[in-house]
Design an enzyme around this catalytic site. Structure first.
Site, PDB file in Angstrom:
ATOM      1  N   SER A 192       0.807  -1.216   0.000  1.00  0.00           N
ATOM      2  CA  SER A 192       0.000   0.000   0.000  1.00  0.00           C
ATOM      3  C   SER A 192       0.840   1.266   0.000  1.00  0.00           C
ATOM      4  CB  SER A 192      -0.974  -0.019   1.179  1.00  0.00           C
ATOM      5  OG  SER A 192      -1.896   1.041   1.112  1.00  0.00           O
ATOM      6  N   HIS A 193       0.794   2.015   1.101  1.00  0.00           N
ATOM      7  CA  HIS A 193       1.452   3.316   1.205  1.00  0.00           C
ATOM      8  C   HIS A 193       2.863   3.207   1.765  1.00  0.00           C
ATOM      9  CE1 HIS A 193      -0.587   2.124   4.825  1.00  0.00           C
ATOM     10  NE2 HIS A 193       0.134   2.950   5.537  1.00  0.00           N
ATOM     11  N   ASP A 368      -1.790   6.710  -3.379  1.00  0.00           N
ATOM     12  CA  ASP A 368      -0.723   5.956  -2.724  1.00  0.00           C
ATOM     13  C   ASP A 368      -0.191   4.894  -3.686  1.00  0.00           C
ATOM     14  OD1 ASP A 368      -2.898   4.206  -2.655  1.00  0.00           O
ATOM     15  OD2 ASP A 368      -2.279   3.306  -0.769  1.00  0.00           O
ATOM     16  N   ASP A 370      -0.666   1.656  -4.239  1.00  0.00           N
ATOM     17  CA  ASP A 370      -1.564   0.751  -4.967  1.00  0.00           C
ATOM     18  C   ASP A 370      -2.858   1.432  -5.395  1.00  0.00           C
ATOM     19  OD1 ASP A 370      -2.530   0.876  -2.328  1.00  0.00           O
ATOM     20  OD2 ASP A 370      -3.312  -1.160  -2.379  1.00  0.00           O
ATOM     21  N   ASP A 372      -5.362   2.857  -3.916  1.00  0.00           N
ATOM     22  CA  ASP A 372      -6.656   2.765  -3.230  1.00  0.00           C
ATOM     23  C   ASP A 372      -6.887   3.946  -2.292  1.00  0.00           C
ATOM     24  OD1 ASP A 372      -4.837   1.964  -1.285  1.00  0.00           O
ATOM     25  OD2 ASP A 372      -5.964   0.189  -0.658  1.00  0.00           O
ATOM     26  N   ARG A 373      -5.840   4.693  -1.955  1.00  0.00           N
ATOM     27  CA  ARG A 373      -5.975   5.871  -1.096  1.00  0.00           C
ATOM     28  C   ARG A 373      -5.903   7.146  -1.926  1.00  0.00           C
ATOM     29  NH1 ARG A 373      -3.364   4.670   4.729  1.00  0.00           N
ATOM     30  NH2 ARG A 373      -3.713   2.425   4.765  1.00  0.00           N
ATOM     31  N   THR A 436     -11.497  -0.742  11.660  1.00  0.00           N
ATOM     32  CA  THR A 436     -10.626  -0.438  10.532  1.00  0.00           C
ATOM     33  C   THR A 436     -10.406  -1.702   9.702  1.00  0.00           C
ATOM     34  OG1 THR A 436      -9.525   1.330  11.744  1.00  0.00           O
ATOM     35  CG2 THR A 436      -8.330   0.375   9.889  1.00  0.00           C
ATOM     36  N   GLU A 455     -12.552   5.865   5.319  1.00  0.00           N
ATOM     37  CA  GLU A 455     -11.670   5.792   6.477  1.00  0.00           C
ATOM     38  C   GLU A 455     -10.848   7.072   6.555  1.00  0.00           C
ATOM     39  OE1 GLU A 455     -10.753   1.021   6.733  1.00  0.00           O
ATOM     40  OE2 GLU A 455      -9.316   2.291   5.688  1.00  0.00           O
ATOM     41  N   LYS A 468     -11.386   0.250  -1.202  1.00  0.00           N
ATOM     42  CA  LYS A 468     -11.350   1.703  -1.344  1.00  0.00           C
ATOM     43  C   LYS A 468     -10.739   2.025  -2.704  1.00  0.00           C
ATOM     44  CE  LYS A 468      -7.416   1.757   1.912  1.00  0.00           C
ATOM     45  NZ  LYS A 468      -7.704   0.609   2.789  1.00  0.00           N
TER      46      LYS A 468
END
Length: 652
Positions: A192-193, A368, A370, A372-373, A436, A455, A468
């Protein structure tokens, strides 16, 4: 010694043996494929220690007029468990060097296959892709060979192993193969991030047939399997597939045919986005001389989609894109879309420390690793993720065609501010507060109970998929801006800005001043002691309030405190120990939580929220408004005493 199948024998000069050679069918796609590097595949089968062959090996079989199939064998490899392969809220994350240990990735993948229903593996279609971080290409080949050995019928791989997490979810839910096949699940290769590179982080998680992350019942089983695993299956003689070219490569094994289908996932993803948003309305906004735009992919996988969507489909200028070439190490940066790490975008949007005479764009966003954010910015203005989901929910029905018939409900994670709660109450919507982890939203969506969710950790999404979705959030904001400005794009009318939309929202619903303090890579033992002390203090709220008043008399009293527990309204499952809450009489909150997304040590997250209903007081500086509660949070938790930290690693 090898034994040739009779049909393989031809008039060949002895002692020639033909190596397995796959047949490759190239896709003809709308987007140009990257050039293939020429490759001659030669495989020599070598005996392996601690292995037991499950099938005798054949060589190439050629049927006249038919395809050439590469034949592979299945090998059973002995292994022993590794400690600590417990998936967190978003899978297993460790340093690359940990995953590079012999058998480490293989153990986790086999433990996952063993945890799934047989029909999700045998004869199934499995997606294998990720954010392109370092070690991804190696991992794709390993998992593909293991999928073949475990009896999968085919593997779908994103071009160059690139597929955003939301696109994976969309592919599972929407894509139909040429033969009518549908995916049963996916291995997503992402941390992810978190940073990428040879000494940084790698991660893997499994998503189910609904497109969402595996539920705890499955991840618990995966973890249990990792503690007892003694062998895994792999087709070691299956040739590596060139994932830089779109096409299908066909093989044959003990259980029949096996295909690897490499494709450009942006085609499927854009097709889905066009069923949700009015692309023509957004294009009018993005091509208006009055509107300026900037998108920063932070060298993550969003870059593989950004040009296709924002430039080719929606007409934005290519100069609007920042850092949109995906890189294995994210360009040496930290692919986390916040005010600390998205430095270049923050500067361009007029929020940096250095002053510039250049006028910032009207709208900016970042993704981010991947994709998703998301982070949403206006000109010299930051939108908190908690406000973002509330504003999207409040404006969705009129601005986004997908929601024109109304919202089924809304949901937020427990640490996210209560801004969405107020919108739900005012609009008479079903509302849910969940732990979460996106899997909890997925259950609600599958049951038709939730349309929009979010989130505070920069994740926003809807029921179009079960993850997300950062690009979806950007398109949602552009849709709102397009709707608000439909009569302002020509003439002298002033544009309604991002800041205007947010301030109007505060005037209507009140403002939730909000911040998050992250203390990263804290000693795990100290972190657990800190959390245990916060729980024990909840037994005497009078003592808690006495301590608060001694430090800040201007802070409201704590009226309730607990350790958050969630009973899923869909499946009845109970999730305990999801964070420690202190709830104040004026609607303010303090939340303390250990994050499960780091790869080493512990990350303590402190969420600080002050609610203000008086519209004359919603324009204060956030840091000033939150200062009293910040003092209380640090005193209550004894942060410095337990961790030795005088300041957080990151403030968002």
């Amino acid at each position: 010694m090898k034994h040739l199948h009779p049909s393989s024998v031809r008039s060949l000069p002895s002692p020639a043996i033909i190596s397995p050679r796959p047949r490759r069918h190239r896709h003809h796609t709308a987007t140009p494929s990257l050039p293939s590097r020429s490759r001659s595949i030669h495989h020599h089968h070598r005996p392996l220690r601690a292995t037991t062959p499950l099938a005798s090996r054949g060589d190439r079989r050629r049927d006249v007029g038919g395809p050439i199939m590469g034949l592979f064998t299945v090998t059973k490899k002995a292994t022993t468990p590794f400690e600590g392969q417990k998936p967190g809220t978003s899978g297993l994350r460790k340093k690359v060097t940990v995953f590079q240990q012999p058998h480490y990735l293989q153990n986790f993948v086999q433990s996952t296959f063993n945890a799934l229903p047989a029909e999700d593996v045998k004869g199934a279609t499995i997606v294998v892709s990720g954010d392109g971080r370092y070690f991804s290409k190696d991992a794709v080949q390993i998992i593909t060979k293991m999928a073949a050995a475990n009896g999968a019928r085919r593997v779908w791989v994103g071009l160059n192993s690139l597929m955003s997490t939301p696109a994976v979810s969309a592919v599972i839910r929407e894509r139909v193969g040429a033969d009518g096949s549908k995916a049963t699940g996916a291995f997503i290769l992402t941390a992810s991030h978190n940073p990428g590179g040879p000494t940084e982080d790698f991660g893997i998680k499994y998503n189910m047939g609904n497109g969402g992350p595996a539920p705890e019942s499955v991840t618990d089983k995966i973890f249990s399997n990792t503690t007892t695993i003694s062998e895994y299956l792999i087709a070691e003689d299956l040739p590596d597939v060139d994932i830089s070219v779109a096409g299908v490569t066909s093989f044959s094994g003990p259980e029949g045919p096996f295909d690897v289908d490499v494709f450009d996932s942006s085609v499927d993803y854009i097709k889905l986005m066009k069923t949700i948003f009015d692309f023509e309305a957004i294009k009018k906004l993005l091509t208006s001389p009055k509107f300026t735009f900037c998108y920063d992919a932070l060298h993550g996988v969003a870059g593989a989609y950004a040009k296709h969507i924002f430039v080719e489909e929606l007409g934005a200028d290519e100069s609007s894109l920042l850092n949109c070439v995906p890189k294995e190490d994210f360009g040496g940066g930290h692919p986390d879309p916040n005010l600390t790490y998205a430095k270049e975008l923050v500067e361009r949007m007029g929020l940096g420390k250095s002053s510039s005479n250049v006028e910032p764009p009207e709208f900016g966003a970042a993704a981010d690793g991947d994709a998703d954010r998301n982070m949403i910015l206006g000109k010299r203005f930051f939108v908190t993720p908690s406000d973002s989901v509330a504003i999207i929910a409040a404006n969705a029905v009129q601005s986004i065609p997908y929601f024109a018939s109304g919202l089924k409900g809304v949901a937020r994670s427990m640490p996210t501010s209560a801004a969405l709660d107020v919108v739900a109450k005012n609009l008479n919507l079903k509302f849910f507060e969940v732990p979460t982890g996106w899997k909890f939203f997925g259950n609600l969506m599958d049951a038709g109970m939730c349309s929009i969710c979010g989130e505070e950790s920069f994740g926003t999404g809807s029921d179009h998929i079960r993850e997300k979705d950062g690009i979806w959030a950007v398109l949602a904001w552009l849709s709102i801006l397009a709707f608000k400005n439909k009569d302002n794009l020509e003439g002298d009318n002033k544009l309604v800005s991002v800041e205007d939309i947010v301030r109007q929202h505060w005037a209507t619903y009140g403002r939730h001043y909000y911040t998050r303090y992250d203390y990263e890579n804290v000693d795990a033992g100290a972190a657990k002691e800190l959390m245990a002390n916060l729980v024990s203090m909840q037994s005497s709220l009078s003592d808690v309030n006495k301590l608060i008043k001694e430090n800040r008399s201007d802070v409201s009293e704590v009226v309730a405190a607990d350790e958050f527990e969630y009973k899923d309204p869909v499946d009845g499952s109970v999730s305990k120990h999801q964070g420690i809450r202190y709830l104040f009489g004026d609607g303010s909150r303090l939340v303390f939580r250990l994050s499960g997304t780091g790869s080493v040590g512990a990350t303590i997250r402190v969420y600080i929220e002050q609610y203000e209903k008086d519209s004359s007081k919603t324009g204060r500086d956030s840091q000033d408004a939150l200062a009293p509660l910040v003092d209380v949070a640090l005193k209550l938790s004894k942060m410095q005493e337990y961790t030795g930290r005088s300041a957080p690693t990151v403030i968002t």
